[in-house]
Scaffold this active site. Structure first.
Site, PDB file in Angstrom:
ATOM      1  N   HIS A 124       0.890  -1.298   0.023  1.00  0.00           N
ATOM      2  CA  HIS A 124      -0.022  -0.077  -0.082  1.00  0.00           C
ATOM      3  C   HIS A 124       0.860   1.130   0.150  1.00  0.00           C
ATOM      4  CE1 HIS A 124      -3.860  -1.785   0.494  1.00  0.00           C
ATOM      5  NE2 HIS A 124      -3.207  -2.796   1.620  1.00  0.00           N
ATOM      6  N   THR A 159      13.123 -10.250   3.242  1.00  0.00           N
ATOM      7  CA  THR A 159      13.095  -9.173   2.665  1.00  0.00           C
ATOM      8  C   THR A 159      14.179  -8.916   1.278  1.00  0.00           C
ATOM      9  OG1 THR A 159      14.589  -8.319   3.906  1.00  0.00           O
ATOM     10  CG2 THR A 159      12.378  -7.877   4.582  1.00  0.00           C
ATOM     11  N   LYS A 160      15.006 -10.034   1.265  1.00  0.00           N
ATOM     12  CA  LYS A 160      15.735  -9.882   0.288  1.00  0.00           C
ATOM     13  C   LYS A 160      15.857 -11.246  -0.533  1.00  0.00           C
ATOM     14  CE  LYS A 160      18.773  -6.424   1.904  1.00  0.00           C
ATOM     15  NZ  LYS A 160      20.338  -5.972   2.355  1.00  0.00           N
ATOM     16  N   ARG A 163      18.571 -13.829   7.013  1.00  0.00           N
ATOM     17  CA  ARG A 163      20.104 -13.964   6.827  1.00  0.00           C
ATOM     18  C   ARG A 163      20.280 -15.337   6.524  1.00  0.00           C
ATOM     19  NH1 ARG A 163      22.640  -9.519  10.649  1.00  0.00           N
ATOM     20  NH2 ARG A 163      21.481  -7.540   9.998  1.00  0.00           N
ATOM     21  N   LYS A 197      23.276 -21.177   6.398  1.00  0.00           N
ATOM     22  CA  LYS A 197      23.731 -22.455   5.960  1.00  0.00           C
ATOM     23  C   LYS A 197      23.751 -22.554   4.458  1.00  0.00           C
ATOM     24  CE  LYS A 197      23.452 -25.924   9.720  1.00  0.00           C
ATOM     25  NZ  LYS A 197      22.930 -27.228  10.009  1.00  0.00           N
TER      26      LYS A 197
END
Length: 204
Positions: free
Chosen positions: A122, A174-175, A189, A192
């Site tokens: 949004h 988020t990535k 993150r 492994k």
């Protein structure tokens, strides 16, 4: 000019068409659309199962596809109102999952419980306009083949999760996630990676 283009270019026709497809202010299609229109536009593969208590907010103007021998479990929500939702073969969408398009999920993927994938954001930039009235943006989420996403994970718009990746429960992704990696945390993150030379999963 096609009928679809004519509807898009005419605000009145667009408003009338949306009203016919779903009640104003709602995401769920009208019953007649679900029964008599969607089956001609959406593809459900052989042996696939959409449980009775799944909320299918799918409309005919965007694609919805589910491949062969896949399952969408009870209390999940699938919404293609702003973008296509495509699910591959032999994939399980777990209890309480939310998929808001545009989302593409590959083959042999496992989603645990209460996972959210939303390709929608949004707008909020103008402080003088309610967020609900600002323009939305979309970026496709792609989950490649053979992934496992743990319970309560969130995957944000525009993320690509590579083949055979694992998302730990409760992670916020988020990535992009490379293939053959395990990610965890908020933001997620890599913890492994699979080393093809040693044949082992090694700490990052």
């Amino acid at each position: 000019m096609s009928l679809k283009d004519k509807i898009k270019q005419s605000p009145r026709l667009k408003e009338l068409t949306l009203w016919m497809l779903m009640p104003k202010g709602q995401a769920r299609p009208r019953t007649w659309v679900k029964w008599f229109v969607n089956p001609f536009f959406h593809k459900i593969g052989k042996g696939s199962l959409i449980r009775r208590r799944t909320r299918m907010d799918v409309l005919p103007f965007n694609p919805f596809e589910i491949g062969e021998y896949s399952t969408i479990e009870d209390f999940a929500t699938v919404n293609n109102g702003v973008g296509a939702v495509r699910i591959g073969h032999h994939t399980r969408i777990g209890i309480g999952n939310v998929l808001i398009g545009p989302v593409q999920v590959g083959n042999h993927v496992i989603f645990a419980q209460n996972i959210v994938l939303s390709g929608l954001n949004h707008g909020y930039e103008n402080p003088d306009v309610p967020i609900s009235l600002q323009d939305c943006t979309t970026k496709e989420i792609i989950v490649e083949d053979d992934c496992w996403i743990g319970a309560n994970a969130v995957v944000t718009a525009g993320v690509r999760i590579g083949k055979h990746a694992v998302i730990a429960g409760g992670s916020v992704v988020t990535k992009d996630v490379p293939p053959y990696c395990i990610v965890a945390g908020n933001p997620a993150r890599i913890i492994k990676r699979f080393n093809s030379q040693t044949g082992a999963w090694e700490k990052a």
